[in-house]
Design a protein around this motif. Structure first.
Motif, PDB file in Angstrom:
ATOM      1  N   UNK A 171       0.837  -1.209   0.000  1.00 53.65           N
ATOM      2  CA  UNK A 171       0.000   0.000   0.000  1.00 53.65           C
ATOM      3  C   UNK A 171       0.872   1.260   0.000  1.00 53.65           C
ATOM      4  N   UNK A 172       1.924   1.255   0.804  1.00 52.06           N
ATOM      5  CA  UNK A 172       2.830   2.398   0.869  1.00 52.06           C
ATOM      6  C   UNK A 172       3.517   2.622  -0.477  1.00 52.06           C
ATOM      7  N   UNK A 173       3.930   1.541  -1.134  1.00 56.00           N
ATOM      8  CA  UNK A 173       4.597   1.661  -2.437  1.00 56.00           C
ATOM      9  C   UNK A 173       3.643   2.207  -3.499  1.00 56.00           C
ATOM     10  N   UNK A 174       2.409   1.712  -3.510  1.00 52.50           N
ATOM     11  CA  UNK A 174       1.421   2.195  -4.482  1.00 52.50           C
ATOM     12  C   UNK A 174       1.119   3.660  -4.221  1.00 52.50           C
ATOM     13  N   UNK A 216      -9.901   4.374  -7.619  1.00 54.58           N
ATOM     14  CA  UNK A 216      -8.661   3.787  -7.073  1.00 54.58           C
ATOM     15  C   UNK A 216      -7.780   4.881  -6.488  1.00 54.58           C
ATOM     16  N   UNK A 217      -7.643   5.973  -7.211  1.00 53.71           N
ATOM     17  CA  UNK A 217      -6.838   7.081  -6.692  1.00 53.71           C
ATOM     18  C   UNK A 217      -7.399   7.557  -5.354  1.00 53.71           C
ATOM     19  N   UNK A 218      -8.710   7.690  -5.282  1.00 50.70           N
ATOM     20  CA  UNK A 218      -9.354   8.193  -4.055  1.00 50.70           C
ATOM     21  C   UNK A 218      -9.265   7.191  -2.896  1.00 50.70           C
ATOM     22  N   UNK A 219      -8.992   5.936  -3.187  1.00 55.03           N
ATOM     23  CA  UNK A 219      -8.769   4.967  -2.113  1.00 55.03           C
ATOM     24  C   UNK A 219      -7.451   5.251  -1.380  1.00 55.03           C
ATOM     25  N   UNK A 220      -6.518   5.844  -2.085  1.00 53.28           N
ATOM     26  CA  UNK A 220      -5.199   6.128  -1.505  1.00 53.28           C
ATOM     27  C   UNK A 220      -5.071   7.560  -1.018  1.00 53.28           C
ATOM     28  N   UNK A 235      -7.536  11.160  -0.345  1.00 48.09           N
ATOM     29  CA  UNK A 235      -8.873  11.728  -0.309  1.00 48.09           C
ATOM     30  C   UNK A 235      -9.044  12.938  -1.197  1.00 48.09           C
ATOM     31  N   UNK A 236      -7.920  13.500  -1.677  1.00 50.51           N
ATOM     32  CA  UNK A 236      -7.986  14.714  -2.481  1.00 50.51           C
ATOM     33  C   UNK A 236      -6.675  14.904  -3.228  1.00 50.51           C
ATOM     34  N   UNK A 237      -6.689  15.845  -4.165  1.00 49.95           N
ATOM     35  CA  UNK A 237      -5.441  16.202  -4.860  1.00 49.95           C
ATOM     36  C   UNK A 237      -4.422  16.733  -3.863  1.00 49.95           C
ATOM     37  N   UNK A 238      -4.903  17.543  -2.914  1.00 48.85           N
ATOM     38  CA  UNK A 238      -4.001  18.154  -1.924  1.00 48.85           C
ATOM     39  C   UNK A 238      -3.242  17.078  -1.140  1.00 48.85           C
ATOM     40  N   UNK A 239      -3.953  16.016  -0.772  1.00 54.39           N
ATOM     41  CA  UNK A 239      -3.317  14.951  -0.001  1.00 54.39           C
ATOM     42  C   UNK A 239      -2.249  14.215  -0.799  1.00 54.39           C
ATOM     43  N   UNK A 240      -2.397  14.162  -2.115  1.00 50.20           N
ATOM     44  CA  UNK A 240      -1.372  13.529  -2.942  1.00 50.20           C
ATOM     45  C   UNK A 240      -0.051  14.287  -2.833  1.00 50.20           C
ATOM     46  N   UNK A 241      -0.141  15.600  -2.678  1.00 49.71           N
ATOM     47  CA  UNK A 241       1.065  16.421  -2.550  1.00 49.71           C
ATOM     48  C   UNK A 241       1.563  16.437  -1.104  1.00 49.71           C
ATOM     49  N   UNK A 242       0.648  16.598  -0.169  1.00 46.77           N
ATOM     50  CA  UNK A 242       1.034  16.815   1.227  1.00 46.77           C
ATOM     51  C   UNK A 242       1.045  15.553   2.078  1.00 46.77           C
ATOM     52  N   UNK A 243       0.645  14.433   1.526  1.00 43.88           N
ATOM     53  CA  UNK A 243       0.585  13.195   2.292  1.00 43.88           C
ATOM     54  C   UNK A 243       1.910  12.793   2.906  1.00 43.88           C
TER      55      UNK A 243
END
Length: 195
Positions: A14-17, A52-56, A58-66
């Motif tokens: 999950x972390x790698x994906x 699938x993207x939203x499973x990892x 919750x938002x575009x912002x989280x993709x950057x700031x996660x």
């Protein structure tokens, strides 16, 4: 009962994906601009469906700031590990070393993400929310470390330390990553030193 090895393997996968999806999103945001890209665009660039993207994320912002999620907890753990009796200000400065380490691990990537955040009001606001979420843990640790606990003073000191970090990162970005971030953070902290 679930096999711990299987659970650990699933967490690693999950972390790698998640990292792969974040990288695809960040590359697209850098090319096209964060505000111009939709969730559908990000999913398509990553080669997955929107759901699938939203499973990892919750938002575009989280993709950057996660990637910053763990840094607040790391700072609280680092603060807790500082020697008892060490001044709050010194302990706060040292507990921010995990942030410095993260930037040093990937200076060009960190610079790109910093600029992406600075250019997007949505990302700036989400980063401020994330930073504010670290404040209670830092305040609690500072209060617990004190022989004369004062939660208000602890909260002010912790907030000032996080602001010092933000300002140091802004100056580091303005220097195109040329200045040493640790030195900038030390300089920001020294602005509060008593004379």
């Amino acid at each position: 009962m679930e096999d711990p090895t299987r659970a650990k393997t699933r967490d690693i996968a999950r972390t790698a994906i998640r990292a792969e999806l974040a990288q695809a999103a960040i590359e697209l945001f850098r090319r096209e601009g964060f505000d111009q890209v939709t969730l559908n665009d990000v999913a398509a660039a990553a080669g997955v469906s929107r759901s699938t993207f939203l499973r990892y994320f919750g938002s575009k912002e989280e993709a950057v700031l996660g990637a910053m999620d763990d840094l607040g907890a790391q700072a609280a753990v680092a603060l807790c590990a500082r020697p008892y009796g060490e001044g709050d200000w010194t302990a706060l400065r040292r507990c921010l070393d995990p942030f410095i380490d993260a930037y040093r691990a990937d200076p060009s990537g960190s610079l790109a993400i910093t600029r992406l955040i600075q250019e997007s009001p949505a990302l700036r606001n989400r980063q401020l929310e994330k930073q504010a979420s670290w404040l209670p843990a830092l305040t609690r640790v500072l209060t617990d470390r004190s022989s004369r606990p004062d939660p208000l003073v602890a909260a002010v000191r912790a907030a000032a330390a996080l602001d010092c970090l933000s300002i140091a990162v802004t100056h580091w970005s303005a220097s195109n990553g040329g200045e040493d971030l640790a030195a900038l953070l030390d300089q920001a902290f020294s602005a509060f030193a008593t004379t």
